[in-house]
Design a protein around this motif. Structure first.
Motif, short mmCIF file in Angstrom:
data_model
loop_
_atom_site.label_atom_id
_atom_site.label_comp_id
_atom_site.label_asym_id
_atom_site.label_seq_id
_atom_site.Cartn_x
_atom_site.Cartn_y
_atom_site.Cartn_z
N VAL A 1 0.82 -1.23 0.00
CA VAL A 1 0.00 0.00 0.00
C VAL A 1 0.85 1.27 0.00
O VAL A 1 0.37 2.32 -0.42
CB VAL A 1 -1.01 0.07 1.17
N GLU A 2 2.08 1.16 0.45
CA GLU A 2 2.93 2.35 0.44
C GLU A 2 3.62 2.53 -0.91
O GLU A 2 3.73 3.64 -1.43
CB GLU A 2 3.99 2.24 1.55
N ARG A 3 4.07 1.42 -1.52
CA ARG A 3 4.85 1.51 -2.76
C ARG A 3 3.98 1.81 -3.97
O ARG A 3 4.37 2.59 -4.83
CB ARG A 3 5.60 0.19 -3.01
N LEU A 4 2.81 1.15 -4.05
CA LEU A 4 2.00 1.27 -5.27
C LEU A 4 1.58 2.70 -5.59
O LEU A 4 1.81 3.18 -6.71
CB LEU A 4 0.78 0.36 -5.18
N PRO A 5 0.95 3.45 -4.66
CA PRO A 5 0.54 4.82 -5.00
C PRO A 5 1.75 5.71 -5.29
O PRO A 5 1.68 6.61 -6.13
CB PRO A 5 -0.23 5.29 -3.76
N ASP A 6 2.85 5.41 -4.63
CA ASP A 6 4.06 6.18 -4.85
C ASP A 6 4.56 5.97 -6.29
O ASP A 6 4.92 6.93 -6.99
CB ASP A 6 5.11 5.73 -3.83
N SER A 7 4.55 4.72 -6.72
CA SER A 7 5.02 4.41 -8.08
C SER A 7 4.13 5.03 -9.14
O SER A 7 4.59 5.42 -10.20
CB SER A 7 5.03 2.90 -8.30
N LEU A 8 2.83 5.11 -8.86
CA LEU A 8 1.88 5.62 -9.86
C LEU A 8 1.58 7.11 -9.66
O LEU A 8 0.77 7.68 -10.38
CB LEU A 8 0.57 4.82 -9.79
N GLY A 9 2.23 7.72 -8.67
CA GLY A 9 2.00 9.14 -8.40
C GLY A 9 0.58 9.41 -7.94
O GLY A 9 -0.05 10.38 -8.36
N CYS A 10 0.05 8.53 -7.10
CA CYS A 10 -1.33 8.69 -6.62
C CYS A 10 -1.36 9.05 -5.14
O CYS A 10 -0.36 9.00 -4.44
CB CYS A 10 -2.10 7.41 -6.87
N LYS A 11 -2.59 9.40 -4.68
CA LYS A 11 -2.77 9.86 -3.30
C LYS A 11 -2.68 8.73 -2.28
O LYS A 11 -2.02 8.85 -1.25
CB LYS A 11 -4.15 10.53 -3.21
N GLY A 12 -3.38 7.65 -2.57
CA GLY A 12 -3.44 6.59 -1.56
C GLY A 12 -3.77 5.24 -2.16
O GLY A 12 -3.94 5.09 -3.38
N CYS A 13 -3.88 4.28 -1.26
CA CYS A 13 -4.12 2.91 -1.72
C CYS A 13 -4.77 2.10 -0.59
O CYS A 13 -4.51 2.37 0.59
CB CYS A 13 -2.77 2.30 -2.10
N THR A 14 -5.61 1.15 -0.97
CA THR A 14 -6.20 0.25 0.03
C THR A 14 -6.05 -1.19 -0.45
O THR A 14 -6.01 -1.45 -1.66
CB THR A 14 -7.71 0.51 0.25
N ILE A 15 -5.97 -2.10 0.53
CA ILE A 15 -6.01 -3.54 0.20
C ILE A 15 -7.15 -4.15 1.01
O ILE A 15 -7.23 -3.96 2.23
CB ILE A 15 -4.70 -4.25 0.57
N ARG A 16 -8.02 -4.82 0.30
CA ARG A 16 -9.10 -5.57 0.97
C ARG A 16 -8.95 -7.03 0.57
O ARG A 16 -8.80 -7.34 -0.61
CB ARG A 16 -10.47 -5.04 0.55
N LEU A 17 -9.01 -7.91 1.57
CA LEU A 17 -8.88 -9.34 1.29
C LEU A 17 -10.20 -10.06 1.59
O LEU A 17 -10.92 -9.69 2.52
CB LEU A 17 -7.77 -9.95 2.15
N LEU A 18 -10.49 -11.05 0.76
CA LEU A 18 -11.72 -11.84 0.97
C LEU A 18 -11.53 -12.75 2.18
O LEU A 18 -10.51 -13.41 2.32
CB LEU A 18 -11.98 -12.72 -0.25
N GLN A 19 -12.54 -12.74 3.07
CA GLN A 19 -12.50 -13.63 4.23
C GLN A 19 -13.11 -14.97 3.84
O GLN A 19 -14.22 -15.01 3.30
CB GLN A 19 -13.28 -13.01 5.39
N ALA A 20 -12.37 -16.03 4.11
CA ALA A 20 -12.78 -17.37 3.66
C ALA A 20 -14.14 -17.77 4.22
O ALA A 20 -14.96 -18.35 3.51
CB ALA A 20 -11.73 -18.39 4.07
N ASN A 21 -14.40 -17.44 5.50
CA ASN A 21 -15.65 -17.92 6.11
C ASN A 21 -16.87 -17.13 5.68
O ASN A 21 -17.96 -17.70 5.50
CB ASN A 21 -15.53 -17.92 7.65
#
Lengths: 552, 128
Positions: free
Chosen positions: A200-220
């Motif tokens: 989440v820190e590297r991706l927006p920096d590489s693309l010159g963007c403001k921010g980033c989020t990661i959401r993961l699917l919960q198995a249950n």
């Protein structure tokens, strides 16, 4: 067309060609064109809009000579005009007010625009944008001007495409390096939080963007859980669930989604929250681990952004790299958890073995000790390390247990549990030991180990002996009571009769004899009295090997 | 003088009790069978019963219980060759006035009989 006019066109064409060939950044190309064209073509303003291939809409590329308000109106031109342009034809309007849609008429009037020449920007027979030349005076664009402008627009198309291609190539190289670095970083850690934070820190920096989020699917629950974010406020992050947002749903089905204008795009659900956060464009990409989508990465820009295919590819690749690392970290996390549970179980079992009172040991097929509990260690006066690996028979050779009686040997011989009881002489007396051995079978049904439990049953044995003694005494007491009872009735008759007889006699000698009988019968009575009140007895030597008992 | 019932599985013992107490002027009816003794008590007045605890078919305690049903004012002396706390407690609860251990002395028997007969109407005298 006059020669002078042709020369003028040639001069403008050369100048434009020279200018745009000197710059490689397609944004600079567009800026150069809109800034130069009004002077060269004697118009008041110029705009370039680029086609967003994903939405099919034209988005602003560069503009000169027009207000922000005019530029941000919703529609560009009438549907008929846009259809002509999309078909590859220029459209010239001398009096825009008359030929525009009613809703745009007011803004066009306040801007003072009267005539517009709209030209498609083509590259390799495809429309990549539109060029518009605007005048405040009413102007009739001649066929020569339109034809010349078309040629210019074509040059612009080539320049923009070249710039784009160059930029794409440059970006791709940068992105490859970035993916490489990201891959190195995320694969160097098995800590899930660290991996997520890096992404989440590297991706927006590489693309010159403001921010980033990661959401993961919960198995249950199969719901998305926000697991990492960067550059975004808590309020924005808490805006609500996003599973039903179309761009997220598309990313979850495996397709990346780039949105240029979040304020006017139906694929965005929380428009107000995005506006408050200052977000203009979004790129949603699936996080894949193998062929499975395990979550979504969203990269958010605070300036309008038309994400290029190389940027989208970069984000997709980075998300895939991240997905692999996330899966590895999750697997590691699960293994660590499992390992901790196994360790905890081992500790628990070891505690149980150490806390049970009997001595416990396990031997392998060579009869070497592989496990000993603390009680056994204490009994032997050795540490665990001193005992493990030692031969079973060496350990117990001083004890009164023959090898033929050894329960371990019996288990190995028969495959059945076996037990044996023996005594041990100690400083504090004789101790009774009970050894019980049981087989531990392997998956092939053969004996892998034998468990032996050694219990000191001295107290139990003593209790059994005491109980036997008690039963014996009880029997003796009952017998004595019964005998006394059986004697007492005839004794009573005999004693009483003798006493009556003594009273009736006259002769002194006979009275003395009956007196002896009465006295002795009374002695027997005392003895039967002792027998009925008996609580114990003591053995007493009599003659030879014979013993008699003394009643207590 | 009193009407006395003596019951013991040993006949000589009943004869002896009869001889001792007849000398004191009492009328003694001796039995070795429980049923005969109970039948006698049902048909005749009995002032005192002298019962052995170990009998042929029943225990002296059971016989005492049956005799007390037909002659509630009857006095009783229990005899036993094997004294136990349980039999003593049960005999007392059923109204026995004396609990004597065999072989009982002639003088002791005479003394206890007199004592029990005198206490007719005075129910608080009981000794073991």
């Amino acid at each position: 067309m006059t020669i002078i006019r042709e020369q003028e066109y040639l001069r403008v064409y050369q100048k434009i060609t020279r200018m745009i060939s000197m710059v490689l950044d397609h944004q600079q190309v567009m800026d150069t064109i809109v800034n130069s064209l009004p002077g060269l073509l004697n118009v008041d303003a110029a705009t370039i809009r680029l086609l967003d291939a994903e939405t099919g809409k034209f988005v602003m590329g560069a503009a000169n000579g027009l207000s922000e308000e005019y530029l941000s109106r919703y529609s560009i031109d009438t549907e008929e005009t846009m259809e002509m342009i999309l078909s590859g034809y220029p459209v010239s309007k001398t009096d825009v007010k008359l030929e525009s849609s009613p809703e745009d008429r007011e803004i066009i009037q306040s801007e003072g625009v009267n005539s517009i020449l709209t030209l498609p920007i083509l590259f390799q027979d495809s429309i990549i944008g539109i060029l518009r030349l605007l005048t405040k005076d009413k102007r009739i664009f001649t066929a020569d001007e339109i034809s010349f402008s078309m040629a210019l627009a074509e040059q612009v198309g080539i320049a923009i495409s070249n710039g784009r291609m160059f930029l794409e190539m440059e970006n791709q190289v940068d992105f490859m390096k970035e993916v490489q670095q990201l891959s190195t970083l995320v694969n160097s850690s098995l800590d899930l939080s660290e991996v997520l934070d890096t992404i989440v820190e590297r991706l927006p920096d590489s693309l010159g963007c403001k921010g980033c989020t990661i959401r993961l699917l919960q198995a249950n629950s199969n719901q998305l859980e926000l697991v990492a974010s960067h550059g975004l406020s808590e309020r924005y992050l808490q805006r609500g669930r996003v599973e039903n947002e179309m761009n997220v749903a598309a990313a979850l089905s495996g397709s990346p989604v780039a949105i240029y204008d979040v304020g006017h795009d139906d694929r965005i659900m929380y428009k107000t929250a995005m506006e408050e956060e200052g977000i203009q464009s979004v790129l949603s990409v699936p996080i894949k681990a193998g062929s499975d989508v395990i979550g979504v990465i969203r990269i958010l820009s605070d300036v309008p952004r038309c994400f290029s295919s190389s940027e989208i590819n970069f984000a997709v690749t980075a998300a895939e790299v991240g997905g692999g690392a996330i899966r590895n970290a999750r697997t590691y996390q699960q293994i660590s958890l499992l390992f901790n549970q196994i360790e905890e179980n081992e500790r628990f079992l070891a505690n149980i073995l150490d806390c049970i009172r009997p001595q416990l040991l396990v031997v392998d097929t060579k009869k070497h000790l592989v496990l000993v509990n603390k009680v056994l260690q204490g009994e032997m006066g050795c540490t665990e390390n001193e005992l493990l690996g030692r031969g079973y028979h060496d350990l117990f050779q001083d004890q009164e247990c023959d090898e033929k009686d050894c329960p371990i040997n019996k288990v190995f011989a028969t495959g059945q549990p076996a037990s044996f009881t023996h005594t041990n002489e100690r400083d504090d007396g004789v101790h009774w030991c009970e050894r019980t051995a049981s087989p531990m079978l392997g998956t092939d049904g053969e004996i892998e180990f034998v468990i032996e439990v050694i219990r000191d049953i001295t107290a139990k044995k003593q209790l059994e002996e005491a109980r036997l003694e008690q039963m014996k005494l009880q029997g003796v007491v009952e017998l004595a009571g019964t005998v006394a009872h059986e004697i007492n009735s005839p004794l009573f008759a005999a004693l009483g009769t003798a006493q009556l007889l003594e009273e009736d006699l006259d002769e002194e000698d006979i009275i003395a004899d009956v007196g002896t009988i009465v006295r002795n019968l009374k002695e027997i009575g005392k003895l039967t009295g002792k027998m009925t009140q008996m609580t114990g007895y003591e053995s007493r030597e009599y003659v030879g090997d014979t013993t008699i008992v003394e009643i207590r | 003088m009193a009407e006395i019932l003596a019951l013991d599985d040993v006949q000589d013992a009943t004869i002896l009790i009869g001889k001792i107490l007849k000398k004191k002027g009492h009328t003694v009816h001796s039995f070795t069978e429980e049923d005969d003794a109970i039948a006698h008590a049902k048909a005749n007045k009995v002032d005192l019963a002298i019962l052995d605890i170990k009998l042929k078919k029943m225990s002296g305690i059971e016989v005492l219980s049956l005799l007390k049903e037909v002659q509630p004012a009857m006095k009783a002396i229990m005899l036993t060759g094997y004294p136990t706390v349980e039999t003593a407690r049960e005999a007392i609860s059923l109204g026995a006035d004396e609990y004597c251990v065999k072989p009982i002395d002639r003088d002791e028997l005479e003394e206890k009989v007199e004592k029990v007969l005198k206490s007719r109407g005075n129910k608080n005298a009981m000794s073991v």
